[in-house]
Write a protein that holds these residues in place. Structure first.
Motif, PDB file in Angstrom:
ATOM      1  N   ARG A 112      59.418  59.560  80.610  1.00  0.00           N
ATOM      2  CA  ARG A 112      59.544  58.400  79.742  1.00  0.00           C
ATOM      3  C   ARG A 112      59.247  58.750  78.292  1.00  0.00           C
ATOM      4  O   ARG A 112      59.871  58.225  77.387  1.00  0.00           O
ATOM      5  N   SER A 113      58.248  59.616  78.096  1.00  0.00           N
ATOM      6  CA  SER A 113      57.906  59.999  76.721  1.00  0.00           C
ATOM      7  C   SER A 113      57.313  61.399  76.715  1.00  0.00           C
ATOM      8  O   SER A 113      56.738  61.848  77.701  1.00  0.00           O
ATOM      9  N   LEU A 114      57.480  62.087  75.589  1.00  0.00           N
ATOM     10  CA  LEU A 114      56.913  63.417  75.380  1.00  0.00           C
ATOM     11  C   LEU A 114      56.558  63.524  73.904  1.00  0.00           C
ATOM     12  O   LEU A 114      57.399  63.268  73.044  1.00  0.00           O
ATOM     13  N   GLN A 115      55.307  63.872  73.633  1.00  0.00           N
ATOM     14  CA  GLN A 115      54.870  64.041  72.248  1.00  0.00           C
ATOM     15  C   GLN A 115      54.131  65.368  72.133  1.00  0.00           C
ATOM     16  O   GLN A 115      53.232  65.657  72.927  1.00  0.00           O
ATOM     17  N   VAL A 116      54.510  66.182  71.158  1.00  0.00           N
ATOM     18  CA  VAL A 116      53.834  67.438  70.856  1.00  0.00           C
ATOM     19  C   VAL A 116      53.011  67.218  69.594  1.00  0.00           C
ATOM     20  O   VAL A 116      53.535  66.736  68.580  1.00  0.00           O
ATOM     21  N   ILE A 117      51.727  67.546  69.658  1.00  0.00           N
ATOM     22  CA  ILE A 117      50.827  67.361  68.518  1.00  0.00           C
ATOM     23  C   ILE A 117      50.381  68.735  68.038  1.00  0.00           C
ATOM     24  O   ILE A 117      49.731  69.475  68.777  1.00  0.00           O
ATOM     25  N   ASP A 118      50.763  69.088  66.816  1.00  0.00           N
ATOM     26  CA  ASP A 118      50.425  70.381  66.222  1.00  0.00           C
ATOM     27  C   ASP A 118      49.081  70.239  65.508  1.00  0.00           C
ATOM     28  O   ASP A 118      48.995  69.606  64.460  1.00  0.00           O
ATOM     29  N   ILE A 119      48.035  70.803  66.099  1.00  0.00           N
ATOM     30  CA  ILE A 119      46.678  70.691  65.563  1.00  0.00           C
ATOM     31  C   ILE A 119      46.270  72.037  64.972  1.00  0.00           C
ATOM     32  O   ILE A 119      46.533  73.076  65.550  1.00  0.00           O
ATOM     33  N   GLY A 120      45.595  72.011  63.834  1.00  0.00           N
ATOM     34  CA  GLY A 120      45.118  73.255  63.226  1.00  0.00           C
ATOM     35  C   GLY A 120      46.234  73.983  62.513  1.00  0.00           C
ATOM     36  O   GLY A 120      47.068  73.384  61.841  1.00  0.00           O
ATOM     37  N   LYS A 121      46.276  75.314  62.699  1.00  0.00           N
ATOM     38  CA  LYS A 121      47.275  76.169  62.062  1.00  0.00           C
ATOM     39  C   LYS A 121      48.688  75.673  62.388  1.00  0.00           C
ATOM     40  O   LYS A 121      48.988  75.348  63.532  1.00  0.00           O
ATOM     41  N   LYS A 122      49.558  75.619  61.383  1.00  0.00           N
ATOM     42  CA  LYS A 122      50.926  75.160  61.582  1.00  0.00           C
ATOM     43  C   LYS A 122      51.654  76.080  62.552  1.00  0.00           C
ATOM     44  O   LYS A 122      51.543  77.289  62.486  1.00  0.00           O
ATOM     45  N   GLY A 123      52.376  75.484  63.486  1.00  0.00           N
ATOM     46  CA  GLY A 123      53.056  76.232  64.530  1.00  0.00           C
ATOM     47  C   GLY A 123      52.164  76.354  65.755  1.00  0.00           C
ATOM     48  O   GLY A 123      51.065  75.809  65.798  1.00  0.00           O
ATOM     49  N   PRO A 124      52.623  77.050  66.771  1.00  0.00           N
ATOM     50  CA  PRO A 124      51.866  77.171  68.016  1.00  0.00           C
ATOM     51  C   PRO A 124      50.515  77.847  67.801  1.00  0.00           C
ATOM     52  O   PRO A 124      50.442  78.934  67.231  1.00  0.00           O
ATOM     53  N   SER A 125      49.453  77.175  68.231  1.00  0.00           N
ATOM     54  CA  SER A 125      48.107  77.721  68.094  1.00  0.00           C
ATOM     55  C   SER A 125      47.179  77.007  69.069  1.00  0.00           C
ATOM     56  O   SER A 125      47.502  75.912  69.547  1.00  0.00           O
ATOM     57  N   PRO A 126      46.031  77.621  69.374  1.00  0.00           N
ATOM     58  CA  PRO A 126      45.074  76.964  70.260  1.00  0.00           C
ATOM     59  C   PRO A 126      44.721  75.567  69.739  1.00  0.00           C
ATOM     60  O   PRO A 126      44.561  75.365  68.536  1.00  0.00           O
ATOM     61  N   GLY A 127      44.660  74.611  70.647  1.00  0.00           N
ATOM     62  CA  GLY A 127      44.341  73.236  70.292  1.00  0.00           C
ATOM     63  C   GLY A 127      45.552  72.320  70.244  1.00  0.00           C
ATOM     64  O   GLY A 127      45.408  71.101  70.328  1.00  0.00           O
ATOM     65  N   ASP A 128      46.770  72.885  70.105  1.00  0.00           N
ATOM     66  CA  ASP A 128      47.974  72.046  70.124  1.00  0.00           C
ATOM     67  C   ASP A 128      48.024  71.296  71.456  1.00  0.00           C
ATOM     68  O   ASP A 128      47.562  71.795  72.480  1.00  0.00           O
ATOM     69  N   GLN A 129      48.590  70.099  71.431  1.00  0.00           N
ATOM     70  CA  GLN A 129      48.618  69.266  72.628  1.00  0.00           C
ATOM     71  C   GLN A 129      50.009  68.753  72.937  1.00  0.00           C
ATOM     72  O   GLN A 129      50.836  68.588  72.044  1.00  0.00           O
ATOM     73  N   VAL A 130      50.231  68.478  74.216  1.00  0.00           N
ATOM     74  CA  VAL A 130      51.423  67.788  74.677  1.00  0.00           C
ATOM     75  C   VAL A 130      50.965  66.604  75.510  1.00  0.00           C
ATOM     76  O   VAL A 130      50.096  66.742  76.370  1.00  0.00           O
TER      77      VAL A 130
ATOM     78  N   ASP B  14      46.862  73.714  74.415  1.00  0.00           N
ATOM     79  CA  ASP B  14      47.003  75.175  74.326  1.00  0.00           C
ATOM     80  C   ASP B  14      45.620  75.802  74.222  1.00  0.00           C
ATOM     81  O   ASP B  14      44.813  75.410  73.382  1.00  0.00           O
ATOM     82  N   ILE B  15      45.356  76.790  75.063  1.00  0.00           N
ATOM     83  CA  ILE B  15      44.096  77.518  75.033  1.00  0.00           C
ATOM     84  C   ILE B  15      44.296  78.848  74.309  1.00  0.00           C
ATOM     85  O   ILE B  15      43.537  79.203  73.429  1.00  0.00           O
ATOM     86  N   THR B  16      45.315  79.599  74.703  1.00  0.00           N
ATOM     87  CA  THR B  16      45.663  80.847  74.013  1.00  0.00           C
ATOM     88  C   THR B  16      47.160  80.860  73.740  1.00  0.00           C
ATOM     89  O   THR B  16      47.950  80.342  74.525  1.00  0.00           O
ATOM     90  N   VAL B  17      47.537  81.455  72.614  1.00  0.00           N
ATOM     91  CA  VAL B  17      48.941  81.589  72.236  1.00  0.00           C
ATOM     92  C   VAL B  17      49.142  83.023  71.766  1.00  0.00           C
ATOM     93  O   VAL B  17      48.386  83.527  70.945  1.00  0.00           O
ATOM     94  N   SER B  18      50.158  83.702  72.330  1.00  0.00           N
ATOM     95  CA  SER B  18      50.471  85.076  71.914  1.00  0.00           C
ATOM     96  C   SER B  18      51.982  85.263  71.958  1.00  0.00           C
ATOM     97  O   SER B  18      52.713  84.369  72.373  1.00  0.00           O
ATOM     98  N   ALA B  19      52.440  86.456  71.570  1.00  0.00           N
ATOM     99  CA  ALA B  19      53.866  86.764  71.612  1.00  0.00           C
ATOM    100  C   ALA B  19      54.394  86.725  73.047  1.00  0.00           C
ATOM    101  O   ALA B  19      55.572  86.455  73.277  1.00  0.00           O
ATOM    102  N   ARG B  20      53.523  86.976  74.035  1.00  0.00           N
ATOM    103  CA  ARG B  20      53.934  86.962  75.452  1.00  0.00           C
ATOM    104  C   ARG B  20      54.038  85.551  76.015  1.00  0.00           C
ATOM    105  O   ARG B  20      54.600  85.345  77.071  1.00  0.00           O
ATOM    106  N   GLY B  21      53.462  84.565  75.352  1.00  0.00           N
ATOM    107  CA  GLY B  21      53.474  83.195  75.857  1.00  0.00           C
ATOM    108  C   GLY B  21      52.161  82.511  75.550  1.00  0.00           C
ATOM    109  O   GLY B  21      51.502  82.828  74.568  1.00  0.00           O
TER     110      GLY B  21
END
Length: 165
Positions: free
Chosen positions: A48-66, A88-95
């Motif tokens: 029904r709905s999907l929201q991505v919240i970019d928290i902290g450093k711009k782009g994918p980073s720990p703390g981002d939420q869905v 998001d707990i960890t974000v790297s080039a692998r995923g």
């Protein structure tokens, strides 16, 4: 922005992608499974709905939420709605790895689940309990992607209820 879209798409796998879900026992009860009550639901879940919240450093980073909501149907009849939040707990080039928690909200109670995943399917999270008619439920939730690039889930929910004394 592309990385954020990739994270959103991957997080979609948990809540809004096609999944097969089963719940297995994780109790310390001395009763055998045949002495427990088991309920199996075969659900079609529509996002029904999907929201991505970019928290902290711009782009994918720990703390981002869905945050996601769905409605779920069995045999064409609406039986519940689901809510999900992943961080998001960890974000790297692998995923990335996320910690997710959510609930299946039925008219007679809720089933709660929580766990860590990187969305490589199948993956498993814990069923941590419930309320109302699901007060004594336990087990685990295993998700397998079956239809890529879709916001419809196919779910099998196997609940094991434990008697209390």
């Amino acid at each position: 922005m592309r990385k954020l879209a990739t994270i959103a798409a991957a997080l979609l796998v948990l809540g809004g992608a096609t999944a097969a879900i089963s719940v297995a026992s994780a109790s310390t009860s001395t009763k055998s499974e045949s002495e427990r009550s088991v309920q199996v639901l075969h659900l079609i879940s529509h996002q029904r709905s999907l929201q991505v919240i970019d928290i902290g450093k711009k782009g994918p980073s720990p703390g981002d939420q869905v945050i996601e909501t769905t409605v779920d149907f069995e045999h064409g009849r609406r039986v519940d709605r689901s809510v999900l939040n992943c961080v998001d707990i960890t974000v790297s080039a692998r995923g990335f790895d996320v910690l997710c928690h959510g609930a299946l909200v039925f008219s007679d109670g809720q089933v709660q689940f929580q766990g860590e995943t990187n969305f490589q399917t199948p993956f498993t999270v814990a069923v941590t309990g419930g309320t109302g008619a699901y007060q004594h439920v336990g087990g685990q939730l295993t998700v397998e992607r079956t239809l890529p690039h879709s916001t419809t889930d196919v779910e099998t929910l196997r609940l094991v209820f434990f008697e209390t004394e």
